[in-house]
Design a protein around this motif. Structure first.
Motif, PDB file in Angstrom:
ATOM      1  N   ILE A  21       0.835  -1.210   0.000  1.00  0.00           N
ATOM      2  CA  ILE A  21       0.000   0.000   0.000  1.00  0.00           C
ATOM      3  C   ILE A  21       0.865   1.254   0.000  1.00  0.00           C
ATOM      4  O   ILE A  21       0.722   2.125  -0.859  1.00  0.00           O
ATOM      5  CB  ILE A  21      -0.986   0.002   1.184  1.00  0.00           C
ATOM      6  N   GLU A  22       1.777   1.366   0.944  1.00  0.00           N
ATOM      7  CA  GLU A  22       2.596   2.577   1.004  1.00  0.00           C
ATOM      8  C   GLU A  22       3.548   2.698  -0.182  1.00  0.00           C
ATOM      9  O   GLU A  22       3.939   3.803  -0.566  1.00  0.00           O
ATOM     10  CB  GLU A  22       3.360   2.700   2.326  1.00  0.00           C
ATOM     11  N   HIS A  23       3.887   1.587  -0.805  1.00  0.00           N
ATOM     12  CA  HIS A  23       4.794   1.593  -1.953  1.00  0.00           C
ATOM     13  C   HIS A  23       4.142   2.207  -3.197  1.00  0.00           C
ATOM     14  O   HIS A  23       4.842   2.656  -4.102  1.00  0.00           O
ATOM     15  CB  HIS A  23       5.257   0.155  -2.228  1.00  0.00           C
ATOM     16  N   VAL A  24       2.816   2.271  -3.234  1.00  0.00           N
ATOM     17  CA  VAL A  24       2.105   2.864  -4.376  1.00  0.00           C
ATOM     18  C   VAL A  24       2.599   4.284  -4.626  1.00  0.00           C
ATOM     19  O   VAL A  24       2.867   4.668  -5.768  1.00  0.00           O
ATOM     20  CB  VAL A  24       0.573   2.845  -4.152  1.00  0.00           C
ATOM     21  N   ASP A  25       2.729   5.078  -3.583  1.00  0.00           N
ATOM     22  CA  ASP A  25       3.161   6.472  -3.734  1.00  0.00           C
ATOM     23  C   ASP A  25       4.559   6.586  -4.330  1.00  0.00           C
ATOM     24  O   ASP A  25       4.869   7.558  -5.010  1.00  0.00           O
ATOM     25  CB  ASP A  25       3.119   7.198  -2.393  1.00  0.00           C
ATOM     26  N   GLU A  26       5.393   5.589  -4.104  1.00  0.00           N
ATOM     27  CA  GLU A  26       6.774   5.629  -4.575  1.00  0.00           C
ATOM     28  C   GLU A  26       6.923   5.221  -6.038  1.00  0.00           C
ATOM     29  O   GLU A  26       7.772   5.772  -6.734  1.00  0.00           O
ATOM     30  CB  GLU A  26       7.654   4.712  -3.725  1.00  0.00           C
ATOM     31  N   VAL A  27       6.144   4.256  -6.500  1.00  0.00           N
ATOM     32  CA  VAL A  27       6.436   3.662  -7.809  1.00  0.00           C
ATOM     33  C   VAL A  27       5.369   3.860  -8.880  1.00  0.00           C
ATOM     34  O   VAL A  27       5.624   3.559 -10.042  1.00  0.00           O
ATOM     35  CB  VAL A  27       6.747   2.150  -7.682  1.00  0.00           C
ATOM     36  N   TYR A  28       4.192   4.359  -8.528  1.00  0.00           N
ATOM     37  CA  TYR A  28       3.136   4.550  -9.518  1.00  0.00           C
ATOM     38  C   TYR A  28       3.095   6.000  -9.981  1.00  0.00           C
ATOM     39  O   TYR A  28       3.213   6.921  -9.171  1.00  0.00           O
ATOM     40  CB  TYR A  28       1.763   4.163  -8.958  1.00  0.00           C
ATOM     41  N   ALA A  29       2.877   6.201 -11.284  1.00  0.00           N
ATOM     42  CA  ALA A  29       2.662   7.537 -11.816  1.00  0.00           C
ATOM     43  C   ALA A  29       1.316   8.053 -11.317  1.00  0.00           C
ATOM     44  O   ALA A  29       0.404   7.265 -11.007  1.00  0.00           O
ATOM     45  CB  ALA A  29       2.672   7.500 -13.346  1.00  0.00           C
ATOM     46  N   GLU A  30       1.168   9.347 -11.236  1.00  0.00           N
ATOM     47  CA  GLU A  30      -0.073   9.963 -10.744  1.00  0.00           C
ATOM     48  C   GLU A  30      -1.289   9.494 -11.542  1.00  0.00           C
ATOM     49  O   GLU A  30      -2.353   9.269 -10.997  1.00  0.00           O
ATOM     50  CB  GLU A  30       0.040  11.489 -10.786  1.00  0.00           C
ATOM     51  N   ASN A  31      -1.131   9.303 -12.850  1.00  0.00           N
ATOM     52  CA  ASN A  31      -2.258   8.934 -13.718  1.00  0.00           C
ATOM     53  C   ASN A  31      -2.277   7.443 -14.058  1.00  0.00           C
ATOM     54  O   ASN A  31      -2.891   7.043 -15.050  1.00  0.00           O
ATOM     55  CB  ASN A  31      -2.213   9.765 -15.002  1.00  0.00           C
ATOM     56  N   ALA A  32      -1.642   6.617 -13.253  1.00  0.00           N
ATOM     57  CA  ALA A  32      -1.578   5.180 -13.517  1.00  0.00           C
ATOM     58  C   ALA A  32      -2.966   4.544 -13.526  1.00  0.00           C
ATOM     59  O   ALA A  32      -3.909   5.066 -12.918  1.00  0.00           O
ATOM     60  CB  ALA A  32      -0.709   4.502 -12.462  1.00  0.00           C
ATOM     61  N   GLU A  33      -3.061   3.413 -14.215  1.00  0.00           N
ATOM     62  CA  GLU A  33      -4.306   2.645 -14.269  1.00  0.00           C
ATOM     63  C   GLU A  33      -4.055   1.222 -13.783  1.00  0.00           C
ATOM     64  O   GLU A  33      -3.011   0.647 -14.055  1.00  0.00           O
ATOM     65  CB  GLU A  33      -4.849   2.571 -15.687  1.00  0.00           C
ATOM     66  N   SER A  34      -5.044   0.676 -13.098  1.00  0.00           N
ATOM     67  CA  SER A  34      -5.020  -0.706 -12.640  1.00  0.00           C
ATOM     68  C   SER A  34      -6.224  -1.416 -13.253  1.00  0.00           C
ATOM     69  O   SER A  34      -7.365  -1.007 -13.022  1.00  0.00           O
ATOM     70  CB  SER A  34      -5.093  -0.764 -11.117  1.00  0.00           C
ATOM     71  N   VAL A  35      -5.963  -2.467 -14.037  1.00  0.00           N
ATOM     72  CA  VAL A  35      -7.021  -3.153 -14.771  1.00  0.00           C
ATOM     73  C   VAL A  35      -7.156  -4.585 -14.261  1.00  0.00           C
ATOM     74  O   VAL A  35      -6.233  -5.396 -14.393  1.00  0.00           O
ATOM     75  CB  VAL A  35      -6.726  -3.163 -16.290  1.00  0.00           C
ATOM     76  N   GLU A  36      -8.299  -4.887 -13.665  1.00  0.00           N
ATOM     77  CA  GLU A  36      -8.585  -6.239 -13.188  1.00  0.00           C
ATOM     78  C   GLU A  36      -9.065  -7.114 -14.345  1.00  0.00           C
ATOM     79  O   GLU A  36      -9.591  -6.605 -15.345  1.00  0.00           O
ATOM     80  CB  GLU A  36      -9.664  -6.203 -12.105  1.00  0.00           C
ATOM     81  N   ALA A  37      -8.937  -8.419 -14.215  1.00  0.00           N
ATOM     82  CA  ALA A  37      -9.398  -9.348 -15.248  1.00  0.00           C
ATOM     83  C   ALA A  37     -10.922  -9.316 -15.381  1.00  0.00           C
ATOM     84  O   ALA A  37     -11.464  -9.438 -16.480  1.00  0.00           O
ATOM     85  CB  ALA A  37      -8.919 -10.762 -14.935  1.00  0.00           C
ATOM     86  N   VAL A  38     -11.597  -9.154 -14.256  1.00  0.00           N
ATOM     87  CA  VAL A  38     -13.070  -9.068 -14.213  1.00  0.00           C
ATOM     88  C   VAL A  38     -13.437  -8.005 -13.180  1.00  0.00           C
ATOM     89  O   VAL A  38     -12.590  -7.572 -12.405  1.00  0.00           O
ATOM     90  CB  VAL A  38     -13.725 -10.416 -13.830  1.00  0.00           C
ATOM     91  N   VAL A  39     -14.683  -7.605 -13.153  1.00  0.00           N
ATOM     92  CA  VAL A  39     -15.140  -6.662 -12.131  1.00  0.00           C
ATOM     93  C   VAL A  39     -15.090  -7.379 -10.779  1.00  0.00           C
ATOM     94  O   VAL A  39     -15.737  -8.415 -10.603  1.00  0.00           O
ATOM     95  CB  VAL A  39     -16.566  -6.146 -12.426  1.00  0.00           C
TER      96      VAL A  39
END
Length: 125
Positions: A21-39
């Motif tokens: 969770i805390e690592h998100v701020d370090e390695v993800y771009a501000e406009n990043a997208e996360s795409v799940e296989a299904v809803v």
């Protein structure tokens, strides 16, 4: 390629050590997208847009599941800008008590040494 490998290794280590969770701020771009296989259950969309939404998605998931085991294997690099990680997670849904083993592959796209997209591929039952 060295930067890609380093980012992938740091990402995998953060997941293994419970700092996802805390690592998100370090390695993800501000406009990043996360795409799940299904809803996912309890959600209305497959795509989380923005670093804040990705972090909130992870916080929600950990709040609703007890994690007994999380294995992250990788990174598997695909130069110049992608790497993959294989996950196996044993969890119990807090609301139902249902125990599950989840297996998936995630592919991460990197630009300017930040993750801009993650895509999850599930293992069908």
């Amino acid at each position: 390629m060295e930067d890609l490998v380093k980012l992938g290794q740091e990402f995998v280590e953060a997941m293994r050590s419970g700092r996802g969770i805390e690592h998100v701020d370090e390695v993800y771009a501000e406009n990043a997208e996360s795409v799940e296989a299904v809803v996912p259950p309890g959600r209305s969309v497959r795509i989380a847009k923005g670093r804040g939404a990705i972090k909130a998605k992870r916080e929600d998931w950990t709040a609703t599941h007890d994690i007994h085991k999380l294995e992250a294997d990788g990174p598997y690099v695909h130069p110049p800008h992608r790497f993959g990680v294989r996950f196996e997670v044993e969890v119990t849904q807090k609301a139902t008590g249902r125990k599950m083993t989840l297996r998936e592959i995630a592919v991460y796209t990197v630009e300017n040494n930040k993750i801009v997209r993650e895509e999850f591929f599930m293992l069908p039952k």
